[in-house]
Design a protein around this motif. Sequence first.
Motif, PDB file in Angstrom:
ATOM      1  N   ASN A  79      46.297  -0.387  67.813  1.00  0.00           N
ATOM      2  CA  ASN A  79      46.250  -0.188  66.369  1.00  0.00           C
ATOM      3  C   ASN A  79      44.796  -0.110  65.921  1.00  0.00           C
ATOM      4  OD1 ASN A  79      46.396  -0.320  63.577  1.00  0.00           O
ATOM      5  ND2 ASN A  79      48.144  -1.730  63.590  1.00  0.00           N
ATOM      6  N   GLU A  80      44.397   1.026  65.378  1.00  0.00           N
ATOM      7  CA  GLU A  80      43.007   1.254  64.979  1.00  0.00           C
ATOM      8  C   GLU A  80      42.501   0.165  64.042  1.00  0.00           C
ATOM      9  OE1 GLU A  80      39.498   3.271  65.239  1.00  0.00           O
ATOM     10  OE2 GLU A  80      41.353   3.899  66.228  1.00  0.00           O
ATOM     11  N   GLU A  81      43.398  -0.320  63.143  1.00  0.00           N
ATOM     12  CA  GLU A  81      42.976  -1.313  62.146  1.00  0.00           C
ATOM     13  C   GLU A  81      42.697  -2.679  62.749  1.00  0.00           C
ATOM     14  OE1 GLU A  81      46.123  -1.331  59.342  1.00  0.00           O
ATOM     15  OE2 GLU A  81      45.708   0.704  58.587  1.00  0.00           O
ATOM     16  N   MET A  82      43.135  -2.896  63.983  1.00  0.00           N
ATOM     17  CA  MET A  82      42.968  -4.220  64.606  1.00  0.00           C
ATOM     18  C   MET A  82      41.696  -4.325  65.458  1.00  0.00           C
ATOM     19  SD  MET A  82      45.301  -6.094  63.456  1.00  0.00           S
ATOM     20  CE  MET A  82      45.138  -7.514  64.530  1.00  0.00           C
ATOM     21  N   LYS A  83      40.998  -3.211  65.640  1.00  0.00           N
ATOM     22  CA  LYS A  83      39.811  -3.247  66.494  1.00  0.00           C
ATOM     23  C   LYS A  83      38.715  -4.124  65.909  1.00  0.00           C
ATOM     24  CE  LYS A  83      40.604   1.228  68.669  1.00  0.00           C
ATOM     25  NZ  LYS A  83      40.068   2.577  68.957  1.00  0.00           N
ATOM     26  N   THR A  84      38.435  -3.936  64.622  1.00  0.00           N
ATOM     27  CA  THR A  84      37.375  -4.734  63.979  1.00  0.00           C
ATOM     28  C   THR A  84      37.702  -6.222  63.973  1.00  0.00           C
ATOM     29  OG1 THR A  84      36.707  -2.851  62.612  1.00  0.00           O
ATOM     30  CG2 THR A  84      36.029  -5.040  61.870  1.00  0.00           C
ATOM     31  N   PRO A  85      38.948  -6.629  63.640  1.00  0.00           N
ATOM     32  CA  PRO A  85      39.274  -8.067  63.729  1.00  0.00           C
ATOM     33  C   PRO A  85      39.073  -8.632  65.141  1.00  0.00           C
ATOM     34  CG  PRO A  85      40.932  -6.941  62.423  1.00  0.00           C
ATOM     35  CD  PRO A  85      40.046  -5.874  62.984  1.00  0.00           C
ATOM     36  N   CYS A  86      39.393  -7.829  66.164  1.00  0.00           N
ATOM     37  CA  CYS A  86      39.181  -8.277  67.551  1.00  0.00           C
ATOM     38  C   CYS A  86      37.690  -8.498  67.832  1.00  0.00           C
ATOM     39  CB  CYS A  86      39.737  -7.245  68.529  1.00  0.00           C
ATOM     40  SG  CYS A  86      41.538  -7.204  68.642  1.00  0.00           S
ATOM     41  N   ILE A  87      36.879  -7.588  67.312  1.00  0.00           N
ATOM     42  CA  ILE A  87      35.430  -7.705  67.506  1.00  0.00           C
ATOM     43  C   ILE A  87      34.905  -8.928  66.760  1.00  0.00           C
ATOM     44  CG2 ILE A  87      33.196  -6.595  67.030  1.00  0.00           C
ATOM     45  CD1 ILE A  87      34.788  -3.880  67.246  1.00  0.00           C
ATOM     46  N   ASN A  88      35.355  -9.089  65.503  1.00  0.00           N
ATOM     47  CA  ASN A  88      34.886 -10.202  64.680  1.00  0.00           C
ATOM     48  C   ASN A  88      35.309 -11.557  65.246  1.00  0.00           C
ATOM     49  OD1 ASN A  88      33.727  -8.385  62.925  1.00  0.00           O
ATOM     50  ND2 ASN A  88      35.444  -8.384  61.490  1.00  0.00           N
ATOM     51  N   ALA A  89      36.399 -11.537  66.010  1.00  0.00           N
ATOM     52  CA  ALA A  89      36.879 -12.785  66.617  1.00  0.00           C
ATOM     53  C   ALA A  89      36.079 -13.148  67.870  1.00  0.00           C
ATOM     54  CB  ALA A  89      38.363 -12.658  66.951  1.00  0.00           C
ATOM     55  N   GLY A  90      35.106 -12.311  68.220  1.00  0.00           N
ATOM     56  CA  GLY A  90      34.236 -12.605  69.369  1.00  0.00           C
ATOM     57  C   GLY A  90      34.927 -12.479  70.706  1.00  0.00           C
ATOM     58  N   LEU A  91      35.902 -11.558  70.809  1.00  0.00           N
ATOM     59  CA  LEU A  91      36.688 -11.456  72.040  1.00  0.00           C
ATOM     60  C   LEU A  91      35.997 -10.659  73.156  1.00  0.00           C
ATOM     61  CD1 LEU A  91      40.266 -10.913  70.543  1.00  0.00           C
ATOM     62  CD2 LEU A  91      39.236 -13.022  71.385  1.00  0.00           C
ATOM     63  N   ILE A  92      35.147  -9.694  72.790  1.00  0.00           N
ATOM     64  CA  ILE A  92      34.504  -8.858  73.812  1.00  0.00           C
ATOM     65  C   ILE A  92      33.665  -9.684  74.794  1.00  0.00           C
ATOM     66  CG2 ILE A  92      32.827  -7.000  74.210  1.00  0.00           C
ATOM     67  CD1 ILE A  92      35.560  -6.032  73.322  1.00  0.00           C
ATOM     68  N   PRO A  93      32.776 -10.594  74.317  1.00  0.00           N
ATOM     69  CA  PRO A  93      31.990 -11.400  75.268  1.00  0.00           C
ATOM     70  C   PRO A  93      32.850 -12.276  76.179  1.00  0.00           C
ATOM     71  CG  PRO A  93      31.045 -11.521  73.064  1.00  0.00           C
ATOM     72  CD  PRO A  93      32.381 -10.874  72.920  1.00  0.00           C
ATOM     73  N   ILE A  94      34.083 -12.569  75.742  1.00  0.00           N
ATOM     74  CA  ILE A  94      34.987 -13.373  76.573  1.00  0.00           C
ATOM     75  C   ILE A  94      35.726 -12.486  77.571  1.00  0.00           C
ATOM     76  CG2 ILE A  94      37.034 -14.877  76.520  1.00  0.00           C
ATOM     77  CD1 ILE A  94      36.117 -15.746  73.696  1.00  0.00           C
ATOM     78  N   LEU A  95      36.058 -11.251  77.145  1.00  0.00           N
ATOM     79  CA  LEU A  95      36.789 -10.333  78.022  1.00  0.00           C
ATOM     80  C   LEU A  95      35.928  -9.808  79.182  1.00  0.00           C
ATOM     81  CD1 LEU A  95      38.708  -8.265  75.324  1.00  0.00           C
ATOM     82  CD2 LEU A  95      39.802  -9.512  77.201  1.00  0.00           C
ATOM     83  N   VAL A  96      34.672  -9.496  78.903  1.00  0.00           N
ATOM     84  CA  VAL A  96      33.821  -8.859  79.917  1.00  0.00           C
ATOM     85  C   VAL A  96      33.743  -9.645  81.227  1.00  0.00           C
ATOM     86  CG1 VAL A  96      31.456  -8.153  80.465  1.00  0.00           C
ATOM     87  CG2 VAL A  96      32.484  -7.485  78.280  1.00  0.00           C
ATOM     88  N   PRO A  97      33.503 -10.974  81.207  1.00  0.00           N
ATOM     89  CA  PRO A  97      33.435 -11.710  82.481  1.00  0.00           C
ATOM     90  C   PRO A  97      34.729 -11.674  83.287  1.00  0.00           C
ATOM     91  CG  PRO A  97      32.477 -13.009  80.690  1.00  0.00           C
ATOM     92  CD  PRO A  97      33.171 -11.855  80.058  1.00  0.00           C
ATOM     93  N   LEU A  98      35.850 -11.424  82.603  1.00  0.00           N
ATOM     94  CA  LEU A  98      37.126 -11.371  83.313  1.00  0.00           C
ATOM     95  C   LEU A  98      37.198 -10.179  84.270  1.00  0.00           C
ATOM     96  CD1 LEU A  98      39.644 -12.308  80.441  1.00  0.00           C
ATOM     97  CD2 LEU A  98      38.607 -13.803  82.155  1.00  0.00           C
TER      98      LEU A  98
END
Length: 521
Positions: A79-98
Motif C-alpha cells: 500500500n503506497e500510503e503505508m510506506k511513509t509510516p513504515c519509514i517514520n517508525a524506524g523500520l528500515i535500520p532494523i530490517l537491513v541487518p536481517l
Amino acid sequence: MESLELHLKRLKLGDEDTEGEDEILESLGGVLQALAEDKHKASTLLAEGEILPAFGRLLQSTPACAVKAAQVLAEIAKNEEMKTPCINAGLIPILVPLLNSTNQELLLHTGRAIGRICYDNNDLQEQLVAAGVIDSLVRILSNYPDDEALVRVNLLALSNLADLDTAKEALSKTKVAEQLVHQLRQVNHHEKVEIILEVLQTLAENDALKLQLAEAGIQDAVTELLLRLQDSSKPEDMCSLKAASDLIVSLLLGDGNCVRMVQLGVVHQLLDLLEQHVESGDVSVQHAALSALRNLAIPVANKIQMLEEGVGKRIQMLLRSEMPPVQFKLLGTLRMLIDGQAEAAEEMGQDPTLLNRLAQWCGSKDHAGVCGEANRLLASLLRHSRSPQEVVKAIQEAQGVKHLVSMATSEHVIMQNEALIALAIASAISLENIKEAFKEAQLVQNIHKLLQSESTGPEVKYNAIGLLCSLLSSAELREEAEEDQLTSTLEALCGHSNDNVAKQALMALQILNEEPSLLGP
C-alpha cells in the motif's frame, strides 16, 4: 475488522519472551488475513493504531516472529500510503541487518519489505547503499543461487538500486558479475530474463563492471540466450531478444570486448537472428541487432575476421528487407565493414545486384535516411576499392553516377566531401569513359553552385575545385565550365580567407586559362 483490532492490541502489548510466541504468531497471521481481505481498510487501522513501532520489536524477537513480522510488513508496504509510516517508525535500520541471516524465508520477506518500502525513494536507496545492503544482496545471490523466489527479490532490488552511482561503485567491489552471468545461463522464464538483462544493461554503463562482466563470460551467456530465443515469435521473447541485442551494443563500447565477442561467434548468432526475421518480425529487435553488428565492425581486426567468415555476403542477403529502419542499419553496417578493406570494396563494388539495389535506394524520396546511407555506401565502394576503374564501370552501368553527383550537393558536409572525393577518383582514372554521365548529371554546373554558395564550407570548396581541375582535362567539360562563367567565380575565390581554397582556385584558374592544345589529347 473487530478481530483485527484485537490482534493489533495484542501485538502492541505483546511480550518479548517465547511464552507469548504462539499468540503473537496467531495475531500476525490475523493481520495478514485482514490485509488479504481488505488491504486499504486494514492499512488504515494499522496506521491509526500506531502499531508499526511494535514491528521493530517483533523483528528482533524470536526467529519465527521475525519471519512472520517481515512477511506482514512486506504486505503492508504494498500500500503506497503505508510506506511513509513504515519509514517514520524506524523500520528500515532494523530490517537491513536481517539480510545477514541464514534463514531463507526471513531473507525473502525482509527483501520484499525493504524493496517495497524504498521503491522510488532516492534518498532511502542511497541510505541502503551506505548501510552496506549491496554486499548483502550479492552474498544472498551467491549463497542461494537456486532459490528462485529469493533470487528474484534480490534481482529486483539490484534493478532498483543499480542506477545509483554509489551502488555501481559498491557493486564493482563485489562478484556480482559472476552471479548475474550464472543466473542468465540458468534462466528459463522471460520475466526473470528481462530483470537480469535490465540489471546488466545498467551495470554495463560502468567501465569497471563492464570489464568484470567480460571476464565473467557475459559474451558466452548472451550468445547462448540468443540461440535459445532466436526461433521464438512470442512477444515476450522478442522483447528479450531486443534487450539482449541492446546489451551487446553497450558491451561493445570497448575495443577489447568488441574483438572478444567476434572471436566467440556472436556475429553469426546475430545474423541467424536477423535472417529469420528479415521478412517480418519486430523491427526494434532487428534494429538493435544491427546496431550491435555495426559496432562489431569498427575494429580493424574484426573487419578482417568478419569478411573472411563471409559476413559481408550474409549482410547483403538481408538487403531484401522492405523495412526502412532495417535497410538504414544494414547499409551503415556494410559501409563500416568495408572501411579500409580494399579487396572487399572491390568485390562488392562490382556486384550488380548490390549496386542496382543501392541505385534504387539512392533515388528514394520517401526515406531520407536510407537514401543518404545508400549514397554513402556507393561512394565508399569507390573510395576504398583496390581496383576503382572496374568499380567506376560497374557503378556507371548501374546508373549510379548521377546519385554521386547529387550527393555532392547534399546539405551534410560529410556526405558532400565523400561524394567529391569519390567523383575525383572516378574522373582521375576513367574520365573519357564517364564524362557523358557527368554531363548528363550536370556535374560542372553543380560544382559551380557549391563554389558560389556562401554556406559551402572551405573544405568542401577545396575538394570541389580539386575535382574541377580534373574535369578540365576534358575539352567538353572545360567548354561547359567556360559557358557557365566559372572563371569569374574562381577569380573571386582567389581572395578567399582560407589559404588552401585560394591556392586551389588560382591553380584551377590557370588551367582554365591555358590553351586547350596544351592540355593533351
